[in-house]
Design a protein around this motif. Sequence first.
Motif, PDB file in Angstrom:
ATOM      1  N   VAL A 224      26.097  31.640  38.406  1.00 58.12           N
ATOM      2  CA  VAL A 224      27.062  31.721  37.312  1.00 58.12           C
ATOM      3  C   VAL A 224      26.542  32.655  36.228  1.00 58.12           C
ATOM      4  CG1 VAL A 224      28.302  30.434  35.544  1.00 58.12           C
ATOM      5  CG2 VAL A 224      27.910  29.400  37.784  1.00 58.12           C
ATOM      6  N   SER A 225      25.239  32.544  35.925  1.00 57.09           N
ATOM      7  CA  SER A 225      24.637  33.414  34.910  1.00 57.09           C
ATOM      8  C   SER A 225      24.753  34.878  35.313  1.00 57.09           C
ATOM      9  CB  SER A 225      23.161  33.037  34.712  1.00 57.09           C
ATOM     10  OG  SER A 225      23.039  31.711  34.246  1.00 57.09           O
ATOM     11  N   ALA A 226      24.549  35.157  36.602  1.00 55.11           N
ATOM     12  CA  ALA A 226      24.674  36.540  37.083  1.00 55.11           C
ATOM     13  C   ALA A 226      26.120  37.011  36.998  1.00 55.11           C
ATOM     14  CB  ALA A 226      24.166  36.643  38.514  1.00 55.11           C
ATOM     15  N   LEU A 227      27.035  36.105  37.271  1.00 56.34           N
ATOM     16  CA  LEU A 227      28.450  36.468  37.261  1.00 56.34           C
ATOM     17  C   LEU A 227      28.941  36.842  35.872  1.00 56.34           C
ATOM     18  CD1 LEU A 227      31.221  36.602  38.723  1.00 56.34           C
ATOM     19  CD2 LEU A 227      31.494  34.180  38.163  1.00 56.34           C
ATOM     20  N   ILE A 228      28.629  36.028  34.873  1.00 54.74           N
ATOM     21  CA  ILE A 228      29.193  36.261  33.539  1.00 54.74           C
ATOM     22  C   ILE A 228      28.612  37.489  32.854  1.00 54.74           C
ATOM     23  CG2 ILE A 228      29.712  33.819  33.212  1.00 54.74           C
ATOM     24  CD1 ILE A 228      27.271  33.650  31.384  1.00 54.74           C
ATOM     25  N   THR A 229      27.460  37.971  33.334  1.00 51.37           N
ATOM     26  CA  THR A 229      26.872  39.180  32.750  1.00 51.37           C
ATOM     27  C   THR A 229      27.308  40.444  33.467  1.00 51.37           C
ATOM     28  OG1 THR A 229      24.885  38.936  34.133  1.00 51.37           O
ATOM     29  CG2 THR A 229      24.830  37.938  31.939  1.00 51.37           C
ATOM     30  N   CYS A 230      28.103  40.282  34.501  1.00 46.63           N
ATOM     31  CA  CYS A 230      28.555  41.429  35.282  1.00 46.63           C
ATOM     32  C   CYS A 230      29.763  42.080  34.611  1.00 46.63           C
ATOM     33  CB  CYS A 230      28.919  40.984  36.693  1.00 46.63           C
ATOM     34  SG  CYS A 230      29.584  42.309  37.713  1.00 46.63           S
ATOM     35  N   PRO A 231      29.717  43.387  34.354  1.00 46.67           N
ATOM     36  CA  PRO A 231      30.850  44.067  33.717  1.00 46.67           C
ATOM     37  C   PRO A 231      32.153  43.945  34.512  1.00 46.67           C
ATOM     38  CG  PRO A 231      28.893  45.453  33.696  1.00 46.67           C
ATOM     39  CD  PRO A 231      28.571  44.295  34.580  1.00 46.67           C
ATOM     40  N   ALA A 232      32.025  43.788  35.828  1.00 43.10           N
ATOM     41  CA  ALA A 232      33.223  43.700  36.669  1.00 43.10           C
ATOM     42  C   ALA A 232      33.836  42.306  36.671  1.00 43.10           C
ATOM     43  CB  ALA A 232      32.881  44.110  38.106  1.00 43.10           C
ATOM     44  N   ALA A 233      33.168  41.347  36.035  1.00 41.17           N
ATOM     45  CA  ALA A 233      33.693  39.979  35.988  1.00 41.17           C
ATOM     46  C   ALA A 233      34.735  39.884  34.880  1.00 41.17           C
ATOM     47  CB  ALA A 233      32.561  38.986  35.751  1.00 41.17           C
ATOM     48  N   THR A 234      35.959  40.191  35.231  1.00 44.42           N
ATOM     49  CA  THR A 234      37.068  40.157  34.280  1.00 44.42           C
ATOM     50  C   THR A 234      38.077  39.100  34.707  1.00 44.42           C
ATOM     51  OG1 THR A 234      38.341  41.803  35.516  1.00 44.42           O
ATOM     52  CG2 THR A 234      36.789  42.623  33.854  1.00 44.42           C
ATOM     53  N   THR A 235      38.961  38.761  33.798  1.00 46.51           N
ATOM     54  CA  THR A 235      40.008  37.793  34.120  1.00 46.51           C
ATOM     55  C   THR A 235      40.858  38.283  35.274  1.00 46.51           C
ATOM     56  OG1 THR A 235      40.062  37.094  31.808  1.00 46.51           O
ATOM     57  CG2 THR A 235      41.942  36.494  33.170  1.00 46.51           C
ATOM     58  N   ASP A 236      41.105  39.579  35.333  1.00 45.89           N
ATOM     59  CA  ASP A 236      41.887  40.139  36.431  1.00 45.89           C
ATOM     60  C   ASP A 236      41.213  39.890  37.775  1.00 45.89           C
ATOM     61  OD1 ASP A 236      43.936  41.060  34.892  1.00 45.89           O
ATOM     62  OD2 ASP A 236      43.119  43.075  34.665  1.00 45.89           O
ATOM     63  N   ASN A 237      39.924  40.188  37.865  1.00 45.24           N
ATOM     64  CA  ASN A 237      39.215  40.063  39.133  1.00 45.24           C
ATOM     65  C   ASN A 237      39.022  38.613  39.556  1.00 45.24           C
ATOM     66  OD1 ASN A 237      38.965  42.821  39.495  1.00 45.24           O
ATOM     67  ND2 ASN A 237      36.991  42.938  38.453  1.00 45.24           N
ATOM     68  N   LEU A 238      39.077  37.691  38.589  1.00 43.92           N
ATOM     69  CA  LEU A 238      38.874  36.274  38.898  1.00 43.92           C
ATOM     70  C   LEU A 238      40.180  35.484  38.859  1.00 43.92           C
ATOM     71  CD1 LEU A 238      35.676  35.669  36.734  1.00 43.92           C
ATOM     72  CD2 LEU A 238      35.783  36.182  39.163  1.00 43.92           C
ATOM     73  N   SER A 239      41.290  36.180  38.860  1.00 42.18           N
ATOM     74  CA  SER A 239      42.576  35.521  38.623  1.00 42.18           C
ATOM     75  C   SER A 239      42.994  34.557  39.729  1.00 42.18           C
ATOM     76  CB  SER A 239      43.672  36.575  38.426  1.00 42.18           C
ATOM     77  OG  SER A 239      43.814  37.365  39.597  1.00 42.18           O
TER      78      SER A 239
END
Length: 354
Positions: A224-239
């Motif tokens: 989770v820590s790696a995910l939230i620091t990733c620039p590509a982790a946006t609401t769109d990509n996780l929708s």
Amino acid sequence: MHHQFAKVILRPEFGIDGRELPNRGLLTWSTRLVLHFKKIGLRHDDVIAIVAKHSTYTSSVAVGCFMNCTPFHAVNSVLDQDTIHQIFKVTAPKIIFYHGEVYEKIHEATQPLKPLFYTLTKHINGVGRVEDLLDPIPNEEFYKPELLVLGGEQTVAIACSSGTTGMPKCVCIPKMFLENGLYIHEQLLGLVYWVVLNFPLCEYKLQALKKYKISLIFAAPRHVSALITCPAATTDNLSSIRSFMVGGGFIGRSTLKQLKGLLKNEEVINELPEVSDVCVVGVYDEKHGDAAGAVVVLRQGAELTEEQMKNHTRTRLPLDHKQLHAGVIFVDRLPQNANGKTLKRDAQALFENK
């Protein structure tokens, strides 16, 4: 009927050995492996063990297991010999695929079981290699995966608990748990949508999330820590995500807050300049089940209609379960406790009288 396993994981594969395997190659090798499993009589009530990091052949072994409906037991190769012995006493694997550097430990730990051994990398003279099972087989292109005998409750993989409170426990993973899930677990090898933890975690994971519209994730806190620091982790990509479970350790409050922000409709609604604050809650209805509804505080002097908000959400989050089917309620202030925390139950109650 239950032929999904043959197609859900097909994508170029990379492993710790740096090799790339195209989709067609992965399926071909998996088919040859499953035909070997059938030849020696392996069924849904047998077990195949994988004691290895991800490599070129690891995914083909696991997909072959899926196709034959024979569960694989994924075990961390760093475990000591006695622990491995105790774990395999439970599942009694008929075949063990592993990396050559742990041969002696695995061999000694499983002597009473007399399984077949095949190395995936760092091969040992006189010991079977996975390549021995990959020779072309007549009519292999006509093979069709086996049907599940027990339906969605059938075990398709076995993981091990952390062992922090004693001997690691064997955890059976049923097929229904994997239907729309991304199970992020180093020893379980990612399962349905493969996650190679040796490679850039967030980009690789997000690629699978978006492509396959994954709705369920189970992850360890560090993932989770790696995910939230990733620039590509946006609401769109996780929708597409409907449920995100975290286990195997503690997660910090700030990390949890950032994760929630990525997963909720609230971040999308907050994009609107007219919105000062928002709380999205689930409201039951017969058509949509747990339908999303928004309680919204507008900025002073701002004007925004319910339909405008719905259109914005629909544009940014096209998936149906993200839509504001329960509607929008405008308030002067969100219901909060003395510490300023939003009271979701009180916000949800507002829809009962709408």
